[in-house]
Design a protein around this motif. Structure first.
Motif, PDB file in Angstrom:
ATOM      1  N   ALA A 183       0.833  -1.208   0.000  1.00  0.00           N
ATOM      2  CA  ALA A 183       0.000   0.000   0.000  1.00  0.00           C
ATOM      3  C   ALA A 183       0.868   1.259   0.000  1.00  0.00           C
ATOM      4  O   ALA A 183       0.594   2.227  -0.737  1.00  0.00           O
ATOM      5  N   GLN A 184       1.916   1.259   0.812  1.00  0.00           N
ATOM      6  CA  GLN A 184       2.831   2.408   0.846  1.00  0.00           C
ATOM      7  C   GLN A 184       3.547   2.581  -0.487  1.00  0.00           C
ATOM      8  O   GLN A 184       3.681   3.692  -1.013  1.00  0.00           O
ATOM      9  N   LEU A 185       4.012   1.459  -1.033  1.00  0.00           N
ATOM     10  CA  LEU A 185       4.711   1.508  -2.320  1.00  0.00           C
ATOM     11  C   LEU A 185       3.792   2.015  -3.420  1.00  0.00           C
ATOM     12  O   LEU A 185       4.211   2.788  -4.295  1.00  0.00           O
ATOM     13  N   THR A 186       2.530   1.612  -3.373  1.00  0.00           N
ATOM     14  CA  THR A 186       1.567   2.066  -4.376  1.00  0.00           C
ATOM     15  C   THR A 186       1.388   3.576  -4.323  1.00  0.00           C
ATOM     16  O   THR A 186       1.341   4.257  -5.360  1.00  0.00           O
ATOM     17  N   ALA A 187       1.310   4.126  -3.121  1.00  0.00           N
ATOM     18  CA  ALA A 187       1.150   5.584  -2.981  1.00  0.00           C
ATOM     19  C   ALA A 187       2.348   6.322  -3.564  1.00  0.00           C
ATOM     20  O   ALA A 187       2.187   7.312  -4.290  1.00  0.00           O
ATOM     21  N   HIS A 188       3.562   5.862  -3.260  1.00  0.00           N
ATOM     22  CA  HIS A 188       4.761   6.519  -3.791  1.00  0.00           C
ATOM     23  C   HIS A 188       4.884   6.320  -5.301  1.00  0.00           C
ATOM     24  O   HIS A 188       5.346   7.227  -6.016  1.00  0.00           O
ATOM     25  N   THR A 189       4.452   5.170  -5.793  1.00  0.00           N
ATOM     26  CA  THR A 189       4.495   4.922  -7.234  1.00  0.00           C
ATOM     27  C   THR A 189       3.528   5.839  -7.965  1.00  0.00           C
ATOM     28  O   THR A 189       3.838   6.364  -9.044  1.00  0.00           O
ATOM     29  N   ARG A 190       2.369   6.078  -7.400  1.00  0.00           N
ATOM     30  CA  ARG A 190       1.415   7.018  -7.997  1.00  0.00           C
ATOM     31  C   ARG A 190       2.015   8.421  -8.075  1.00  0.00           C
ATOM     32  O   ARG A 190       1.862   9.129  -9.075  1.00  0.00           O
ATOM     33  N   THR A 191       2.697   8.816  -7.004  1.00  0.00           N
ATOM     34  CA  THR A 191       3.345  10.136  -7.006  1.00  0.00           C
ATOM     35  C   THR A 191       4.386  10.206  -8.108  1.00  0.00           C
ATOM     36  O   THR A 191       4.484  11.218  -8.837  1.00  0.00           O
ATOM     37  N   ALA A 192       5.185   9.156  -8.258  1.00  0.00           N
ATOM     38  CA  ALA A 192       6.230   9.138  -9.288  1.00  0.00           C
ATOM     39  C   ALA A 192       5.622   9.207 -10.684  1.00  0.00           C
ATOM     40  O   ALA A 192       6.139   9.921 -11.563  1.00  0.00           O
ATOM     41  N   LEU A 193       4.543   8.481 -10.914  1.00  0.00           N
ATOM     42  CA  LEU A 193       3.883   8.534 -12.222  1.00  0.00           C
ATOM     43  C   LEU A 193       3.356   9.932 -12.517  1.00  0.00           C
ATOM     44  O   LEU A 193       3.480  10.430 -13.648  1.00  0.00           O
ATOM     45  N   ALA A 194       2.775  10.573 -11.496  1.00  0.00           N
ATOM     46  CA  ALA A 194       2.239  11.927 -11.695  1.00  0.00           C
ATOM     47  C   ALA A 194       3.348  12.925 -11.988  1.00  0.00           C
ATOM     48  O   ALA A 194       3.194  13.812 -12.841  1.00  0.00           O
ATOM     49  N   ARG A 195       4.489  12.788 -11.312  1.00  0.00           N
ATOM     50  CA  ARG A 195       5.589  13.747 -11.498  1.00  0.00           C
ATOM     51  C   ARG A 195       6.282  13.565 -12.838  1.00  0.00           C
ATOM     52  O   ARG A 195       6.739  14.537 -13.447  1.00  0.00           O
ATOM     53  N   THR A 196       6.390  12.351 -13.300  1.00  0.00           N
ATOM     54  CA  THR A 196       7.115  12.072 -14.546  1.00  0.00           C
ATOM     55  C   THR A 196       6.208  12.087 -15.762  1.00  0.00           C
ATOM     56  O   THR A 196       6.692  12.155 -16.905  1.00  0.00           O
ATOM     57  N   GLY A 197       4.892  12.008 -15.549  1.00  0.00           N
ATOM     58  CA  GLY A 197       3.966  11.958 -16.671  1.00  0.00           C
ATOM     59  C   GLY A 197       3.928  10.621 -17.368  1.00  0.00           C
ATOM     60  O   GLY A 197       3.311  10.492 -18.435  1.00  0.00           O
ATOM     61  N   ARG A 198       4.537   9.620 -16.793  1.00  0.00           N
ATOM     62  CA  ARG A 198       4.534   8.298 -17.408  1.00  0.00           C
ATOM     63  C   ARG A 198       3.209   7.596 -17.148  1.00  0.00           C
ATOM     64  O   ARG A 198       2.557   7.812 -16.129  1.00  0.00           O
ATOM     65  N   ALA A 199       2.854   6.721 -18.070  1.00  0.00           N
ATOM     66  CA  ALA A 199       1.589   6.007 -17.954  1.00  0.00           C
ATOM     67  C   ALA A 199       1.733   4.680 -17.228  1.00  0.00           C
ATOM     68  O   ALA A 199       0.766   4.170 -16.659  1.00  0.00           O
ATOM     69  N   ARG A 200       2.931   4.100 -17.262  1.00  0.00           N
ATOM     70  CA  ARG A 200       3.134   2.774 -16.663  1.00  0.00           C
ATOM     71  C   ARG A 200       4.406   2.773 -15.839  1.00  0.00           C
ATOM     72  O   ARG A 200       5.334   3.558 -16.082  1.00  0.00           O
ATOM     73  N   VAL A 201       4.444   1.869 -14.886  1.00  0.00           N
ATOM     74  CA  VAL A 201       5.642   1.755 -14.046  1.00  0.00           C
ATOM     75  C   VAL A 201       6.748   1.041 -14.810  1.00  0.00           C
ATOM     76  O   VAL A 201       6.491   0.260 -15.728  1.00  0.00           O
ATOM     77  N   ASN A 202       7.963   1.364 -14.420  1.00  0.00           N
ATOM     78  CA  ASN A 202       9.121   0.600 -14.881  1.00  0.00           C
ATOM     79  C   ASN A 202      10.091   0.519 -13.709  1.00  0.00           C
ATOM     80  O   ASN A 202       9.856   1.089 -12.644  1.00  0.00           O
ATOM     81  N   GLN A 203      11.209  -0.167 -13.893  1.00  0.00           N
ATOM     82  CA  GLN A 203      12.100  -0.392 -12.769  1.00  0.00           C
ATOM     83  C   GLN A 203      12.811   0.878 -12.331  1.00  0.00           C
ATOM     84  O   GLN A 203      13.105   1.041 -11.142  1.00  0.00           O
ATOM     85  N   GLU A 204      13.075   1.792 -13.253  1.00  0.00           N
ATOM     86  CA  GLU A 204      13.691   3.071 -12.862  1.00  0.00           C
ATOM     87  C   GLU A 204      12.754   3.847 -11.935  1.00  0.00           C
ATOM     88  O   GLU A 204      13.173   4.379 -10.896  1.00  0.00           O
ATOM     89  N   LEU A 205      11.490   3.908 -12.326  1.00  0.00           N
ATOM     90  CA  LEU A 205      10.505   4.613 -11.498  1.00  0.00           C
ATOM     91  C   LEU A 205      10.335   3.912 -10.157  1.00  0.00           C
ATOM     92  O   LEU A 205      10.217   4.574  -9.109  1.00  0.00           O
ATOM     93  N   LEU A 206      10.337   2.595 -10.164  1.00  0.00           N
ATOM     94  CA  LEU A 206      10.187   1.850  -8.915  1.00  0.00           C
ATOM     95  C   LEU A 206      11.344   2.097  -7.966  1.00  0.00           C
ATOM     96  O   LEU A 206      11.156   2.184  -6.752  1.00  0.00           O
ATOM     97  N   ARG A 207      12.550   2.216  -8.498  1.00  0.00           N
ATOM     98  CA  ARG A 207      13.711   2.475  -7.632  1.00  0.00           C
ATOM     99  C   ARG A 207      13.536   3.797  -6.894  1.00  0.00           C
ATOM    100  O   ARG A 207      13.916   3.924  -5.723  1.00  0.00           O
ATOM    101  N   TRP A 208      12.955   4.803  -7.576  1.00  0.00           N
ATOM    102  CA  TRP A 208      12.692   6.086  -6.906  1.00  0.00           C
ATOM    103  C   TRP A 208      11.675   5.856  -5.779  1.00  0.00           C
ATOM    104  O   TRP A 208      11.831   6.382  -4.673  1.00  0.00           O
TER     105      TRP A 208
END
Length: 210
Positions: free
Chosen positions: A179-204
Motif C-alpha cells: 500500500a505504501q509503495l503504491t502511494a509513492h508509485t502514484r506520485t512518481a507517475l504523476a511527477r514524470t507523466g509516465r503512464a506505466r511503471v518501470n524499474q527506474e521509477l520503482l527504484r525512486w
C-alpha cells in the motif's frame, strides 16, 4: 467467535473490514481497538461507548454487567475487536462471559498479532469456543502477481516482471508495504507523466519507503 491473527502489515484488518462492509447496514457491526493491556473494567467502558449507551456508566461491576447484557440481548451484533494482541486473559475472559450469556446475541471477531493467538490458546474455556482460526501470512510470489493487479490500477497494466521486482526489492509480500509503495508509485507517475511503471521509477519509489 473467530480469531484472525498474523504478523503486522499482512492485511488482516483490511480483509475483515471489506468482508464486514458487505454485511452492513443489515448487520450491526461495532468496532473496538485496544492500545494498551485493558482490564475487565476498561473493556466494560469500551463496550459502553461502542454501544452508544445513554447516561453515565454504572459504578458497580454487577450493575455494569447487567446493563451490557441487556443491551446485547436487544438484537444481533458483531464486535470487531482490533489489536487484540493487547488483550490479556482477564479481558478475553470478560468477552467470553458476555458471549456465554444465553440472552446475548453476539458475534466476536478478534483481530491481532501472533500474541493474540498465543494468549487465546492459553485460555481453554475461551479457545474451545473459537469457531475459526485464520492465520494470515506474507503473500508468496504467485499470490503477489495475482493480487496486486486487482489491488490498484497502478499494477493492473504493469509487467509481471516489474511487480515481481517491486516485491523482491521492497514489499516482500507485506500488504501494508504494498500500500505504501503504491502511494509513492502514484506520485512518481504523476511527477514524470509516465503512464506505466518501470524499474527506474520503482527504484525512486523504493527510496521513499521508511
Amino acid at each position: 467467535m473467530m480469531c484472525i491473527h498474523g504478523g503486522a502489515g499482512f492485511g488482516k484488518t483490511l480483509a475483515v473490514n471489506i468482508c464486514l462492509r458487505a454485511l452492513e447496514p443489515g448487520e450491526d457491526v461495532r468496532k473496538i481497538t485496544f492500545r494498551a493491556r485493558p482490564t475487565a473494567r476498561a473493556v466494560r467502558y469500551e463496550l459502553f461507548t461502542a454501544l452508544d449507551l445513554a447516561g453515565e456508566p454504572p459504578r458497580h461491576p454487577s450493575e455494569f454487567d447487567r446493563l451490557l447484557k441487556m443491551a446485547l440481548a436487544e438484537r444481533p451484533r458483531t464486535f470487531l475487536v482490533d489489536e487484540a494482541q493487547w488483550l490479556n486473559g482477564e479481558a478475553f475472559e470478560y468477552f467470553r462471559y458476555l458471549w456465554d450469556e444465553p440472552s446475548t446475541q453476539l458475534a466476536i471477531i478478534f483481530v491481532g498479532g501472533e500474541g493474540c493467538h498465543t494468549v487465546l490458546r492459553r485460555e481453554p474455556m475461551l479457545s474451545s469456543r473459537i469457531f475459526i482460526w485464520q492465520h494470515f501470512t506474507r503473500l508468496n510470489p504467485d499470490e503477489v502477481l495475482e493480487a496486486m493487479p486487482l489491488f490498484h490500477p497502478v499494477w493492473a497494466d504493469a509487467e509481471p516482471e516489474d511487480i515481481a521486482f517491486a516485491d523482491s526489492h521492497a514489499a516482500h509480500g507485506n500488504f501494508r508495504a504494498w500500500a505504501q509503495l503504491t502511494a509513492h508509485t502514484r506520485t512518481a507517475l504523476a511527477r514524470t507523466g509516465r503512464a506505466r511503471v518501470n524499474q527506474e521509477l520503482l527504484r525512486w519509489a523504493f527510496s521513499r519507503l521508511a
